[in-house]
Design an enzyme around this catalytic site. Structure first.
Site, PDB file in Angstrom:
ATOM      1  N   ARG A 174       4.843  -2.133  -0.864  1.00  0.00           N
ATOM      2  CA  ARG A 174       3.827  -1.460  -1.678  1.00  0.00           C
ATOM      3  C   ARG A 174       4.108  -1.578  -3.177  1.00  0.00           C
ATOM      4  O   ARG A 174       3.848  -0.659  -3.953  1.00  0.00           O
ATOM      5  CB  ARG A 174       3.692   0.022  -1.294  1.00  0.00           C
ATOM      6  CG  ARG A 174       3.265   0.256   0.129  1.00  0.00           C
ATOM      7  CD  ARG A 174       1.871  -0.289   0.404  1.00  0.00           C
ATOM      8  NE  ARG A 174       1.546  -0.168   1.821  1.00  0.00           N
ATOM      9  CZ  ARG A 174       1.789  -1.117   2.725  1.00  0.00           C
ATOM     10  NH1 ARG A 174       2.335  -2.270   2.347  1.00  0.00           N
ATOM     11  NH2 ARG A 174       1.475  -0.934   3.987  1.00  0.00           N
ATOM     12  N   SER A 251      -2.907   7.040   1.395  1.00  0.00           N
ATOM     13  CA  SER A 251      -1.564   7.571   1.629  1.00  0.00           C
ATOM     14  C   SER A 251      -0.924   7.902   0.284  1.00  0.00           C
ATOM     15  O   SER A 251      -0.736   7.024  -0.552  1.00  0.00           O
ATOM     16  CB  SER A 251      -0.719   6.543   2.376  1.00  0.00           C
ATOM     17  OG  SER A 251      -1.276   6.284   3.650  1.00  0.00           O
ATOM     18  N   GLU A 356       2.687   6.965  -4.043  1.00  0.00           N
ATOM     19  CA  GLU A 356       2.106   5.624  -4.050  1.00  0.00           C
ATOM     20  C   GLU A 356       1.125   5.427  -5.197  1.00  0.00           C
ATOM     21  O   GLU A 356       1.090   4.353  -5.801  1.00  0.00           O
ATOM     22  CB  GLU A 356       1.420   5.352  -2.706  1.00  0.00           C
ATOM     23  CG  GLU A 356       1.029   3.917  -2.501  1.00  0.00           C
ATOM     24  CD  GLU A 356       0.677   3.611  -1.058  1.00  0.00           C
ATOM     25  OE1 GLU A 356      -0.233   2.786  -0.848  1.00  0.00           O
ATOM     26  OE2 GLU A 356       1.287   4.175  -0.143  1.00  0.00           O
TER      27      GLU A 356
END
Length: 364
Positions: A174, A251, A356
């Protein structure tokens, strides 16, 4: 800060459309964020000219496209929010090239409709095509890093425009060298496709089970896309203005990767709270073991919907990994919730969760 009239004069030749005091909440999927001057760029030429002009003048720039991975503070942004609204998509054989502002799910849908496979596991992910390599977006066993051929970049220091391959982008879980960096602007992305219309080999058990398939098997891309959209919708992960569970940044925390040397201690901490026989979902990862952030959050005492009715910011009622705006939340409300969850997981299991989304004007 330069005046709006001065900005309008400065950007008049760029092709951008300038708007004053725009609530940035209107441009993000979390629907929070204070005001800023916005420069809408509908062409790549306008985008390049606008960023170059603002950089030359030393005016702070915030790049926004789909706004799906942004948490912007309630005070807004003291500079110019450059909205990337470029939308062209070109599909030829085993290749798709999309401009940075193109809606990502629309890009995936177009490749499937054209009879090509490869991107279907990334269906339903909100945001823009240009953001996918920045975040190394991934879902259902597929990551952008495995599909990307190259990215077209504007180097903000030199003004150079060039294509860069995956080897230059420092992809990780990510992340990439483009994340948390202002050095370059993504202008377009190019992905490899499967010209025969088959999906990427199924690498995620939940998806394979939903299709009645086995891991490693390929299915028609359209069939896999439909299954992915059903699974994501069931978790509140497909945008729906009527569903506050989708007023989120997806998320909110990444799944933590625990170095091999620390895994035994983490497992012991979990066992001390939950019992030695508890089944802990983990996955192999480079240099360690990946634990499920959603599982940790729930076992730390934060159930779906926490902290309950009446709270402006809550965990999704469908998926504990998403922080949601129930309609009137502020960035401050969301930060408070994020800190509560992160500190609770750390206190209970000794695991630090990393956010994130990219934060602007707030600190977690």
């Amino acid at each position: 800060m330069v005046s709006f009239d001065d900005l309008r004069d400065r950007l008049a030749a760029t092709g951008a459309r300038l708007r004053a005091a725009v609530p940035l909440a209107e441009l993000t999927t979390l629907r929070v964020g204070g005001p800023a001057t916005v420069a809408d760029c509908a062409t790549t030429d306008a985008l390049v000219a606008t960023v170059r002009e603002l950089d030359a003048a030393g005016i702070p720039v915030l790049l926004i496209a789909g706004g799906s991975n942004l948490l912007i503070g309630d005070d807004g942004f003291d500079g110019v929010a450059v909205r990337i609204a470029t939308e062209d998509v070109e599909i030829t054989g085993d290749t798709v090239i999309a401009e940075a502002g193109a809606n990502w799910d629309a890009v995936v849908a177009a490749t499937v409709a054209a009879g090509s496979g490869g991107l279907e596991c990334l269906s339903g992910i909100p945001g823009s095509a240009g953001a996918t390599p920045v975040q190394n977006v991934g879902a259902y066993g597929v990551e952008v890093a495995s599909l990307l051929r190259r990215v077209r970049l504007l180097d903000r220091a030199t003004g150079e425009i060039r294509w860069a391959g995956p080897a230059e982008l420092g992809f990780g879980y990510r992340t990439s060298v483009l994340k948390h960096s202002d050095a370059a602007v993504v202008l377009a992305v190019e992905f490899a496709l499967r010209a025969d219309g088959s999906s990427a080999p199924l690498a995620y058990r939940e998806l394979a089970n939903a299709l009645g398939a086995t891991e490693g098997e390929s299915r028609p891309a359209a069939e896999v896309r439909a299954a992915v959209l059903r699974l994501r919708a069931g978790k509140g992960m497909v945008l729906d203005p009527a569903d506050h569970d989708t007023w989120s940044a997806g998320s909110f925390f990444t799944n933590p990767v625990i170095p091999d040397a620390q895994v035994a201690a983490v497992r012991a901490a979990i066992a001390s709270h939950l019992g030695a026989d508890v089944a802990v979902p983990t996955y192999p990862a480079d240099g360690g073991v990946k634990f499920s952030a959603g599982w940790l959050i729930e076992r730390a005492g934060f159930a779906k919907g926490f902290p309950g009715d009446g709270s402006p910011a809550r965990l999704s009622t469908k998926h504990t990994l998403a922080l949601t705006n129930r309609g009137a939340a502020t960035a401050t409300d969301l930060v408070t919730l994020a800190r509560t969850v992160r500190e609770g997981v750390a206190e209970r299991f000794g695991i630090h969760l990393d956010p994130e989304p990219v934060t602007v004007g707030v600190s977690l």
